[in-house]
Design a protein around this motif. Structure first.
Motif, PDB file in Angstrom:
ATOM      1  N   GLU A   4       0.777  -1.270  -0.163  1.00 41.29           N
ATOM      2  CA  GLU A   4      -0.141  -0.231   0.089  1.00 41.29           C
ATOM      3  C   GLU A   4       0.899   1.118   0.065  1.00 41.29           C
ATOM      4  O   GLU A   4       0.500   2.293  -0.662  1.00 41.29           O
ATOM      5  CB  GLU A   4      -0.956   0.043   1.296  1.00 41.29           C
ATOM      6  CG  GLU A   4      -2.008  -1.122   1.050  1.00 41.29           C
ATOM      7  CD  GLU A   4      -2.713  -1.138   2.496  1.00 41.29           C
ATOM      8  OE1 GLU A   4      -2.341  -0.163   3.531  1.00 41.29           O
ATOM      9  OE2 GLU A   4      -3.467  -2.020   2.591  1.00 41.29           O
ATOM     10  N   ALA A   8       1.453   4.843  -3.071  1.00 43.14           N
ATOM     11  CA  ALA A   8       1.475   5.939  -2.501  1.00 43.14           C
ATOM     12  C   ALA A   8       2.621   7.079  -2.767  1.00 43.14           C
ATOM     13  O   ALA A   8       2.892   8.143  -3.174  1.00 43.14           O
ATOM     14  CB  ALA A   8       0.996   6.318  -1.249  1.00 43.14           C
ATOM     15  N   SER A  11       3.243   7.789  -6.484  1.00 42.70           N
ATOM     16  CA  SER A  11       2.399   8.686  -7.048  1.00 42.70           C
ATOM     17  C   SER A  11       2.921  10.130  -6.414  1.00 42.70           C
ATOM     18  O   SER A  11       2.838  11.071  -7.136  1.00 42.70           O
ATOM     19  CB  SER A  11       0.984   8.598  -6.480  1.00 42.70           C
ATOM     20  OG  SER A  11       0.318   7.333  -6.924  1.00 42.70           O
ATOM     21  N   PHE A  12       3.486   9.974  -5.146  1.00 50.14           N
ATOM     22  CA  PHE A  12       3.846  11.459  -4.515  1.00 50.14           C
ATOM     23  C   PHE A  12       5.176  11.809  -5.457  1.00 50.14           C
ATOM     24  O   PHE A  12       5.226  13.012  -5.485  1.00 50.14           O
ATOM     25  CB  PHE A  12       4.170  11.081  -3.068  1.00 50.14           C
ATOM     26  CG  PHE A  12       5.014  12.213  -2.450  1.00 50.14           C
ATOM     27  CD1 PHE A  12       4.034  13.382  -2.011  1.00 50.14           C
ATOM     28  CD2 PHE A  12       6.294  12.066  -2.213  1.00 50.14           C
ATOM     29  CE1 PHE A  12       4.993  14.375  -1.345  1.00 50.14           C
ATOM     30  CE2 PHE A  12       7.044  13.089  -1.704  1.00 50.14           C
ATOM     31  CZ  PHE A  12       6.123  14.466  -1.059  1.00 50.14           C
TER      32      PHE A  12
END
Length: 192
Positions: A4, A8, A11-12
């Motif tokens: 997970e 993230a 994407s960041f």
């Protein structure tokens, strides 16, 4: 947990590169290529000397020059880092007092001029940085400037007319006079 966290973080990092690096560089490149003068502040220079910007008002207090709109920026007038108006309401006694003081100063500098003082000579703009005045405000000042420079009023009026900018696209806004450019013309300087 790692399955997970990884999407993230990717994407960041991707959004950071796109919005923090690629987009600003692209916009800066386009602005420099298409609108270089405006992108660099519309600066006016005389040789190596910076005279000002077409976009930010300048403080002129010598009566041989045209005055611009008052500035409400702090700690000094026409502070580009502190753009703001006074935010005083029309019923505020401090605003009424400031306007009265400004009218009295203009009248003292030109006691023979009994014309109504144009509102833009005694009230600050919303930004406090407005480089323009109305043609009426420039016209009001013509007798004083002509007297202080010992030049004929019609010569000064011709400079005002030459410095008057029309409406954008012929319909937007109002005619206006850039005070810095007009004062440079008074001194025989050309903006470059």
């Amino acid at each position: 947990m790692m399955s997970e966290l990884r999407p993230a973080l990717v994407s960041f990092l991707l959004l950071t590169v796109v919005t923090g690096l690629v987009y600003p560089l692209l916009v800066t490149g386009i602005s420099q290529a298409a609108f270089s003068d405006a992108a660099n502040g519309s600066l006016i220079r005389e040789g190596d000397k910076l005279l000002g910007s077409r976009l930010i008002g300048q403080p002129f207090s010598d009566p041989k020059y045209f005055f611009g709109r008052p500035s409400a920026t702090a700690p000094q007038p026409y502070n580009g880092a502190a753009s703001s108006g006074s935010n005083q309401s029309p019923t505020n006694p401090a605003l009424a007092s400031a306007i009265s003081d400004r009218i009295a100063r203009l009248r003292a500098l030109d006691p023979g001029n009994q014309a109504l003082v144009p509102i833009d000579l005694v009230t600050a703009s919303g930004s406090g940085l407005d480089p323009h005045i109305s043609p009426a405000a420039a016209e009001y000042q013509v007798p004083r400037v002509a007297r202080m420079r010992n030049r004929p009023e019609n010569e000064i009026r011709a400079l005002v007319k030459e410095a008057t900018e029309g409406r954008a696209f012929g319909i937007l806004g109002e005619p206006r006079v850039n005070v810095l450019l007009l004062n440079l013309a008074l001194d025989g300087k050309r903006a470059s």
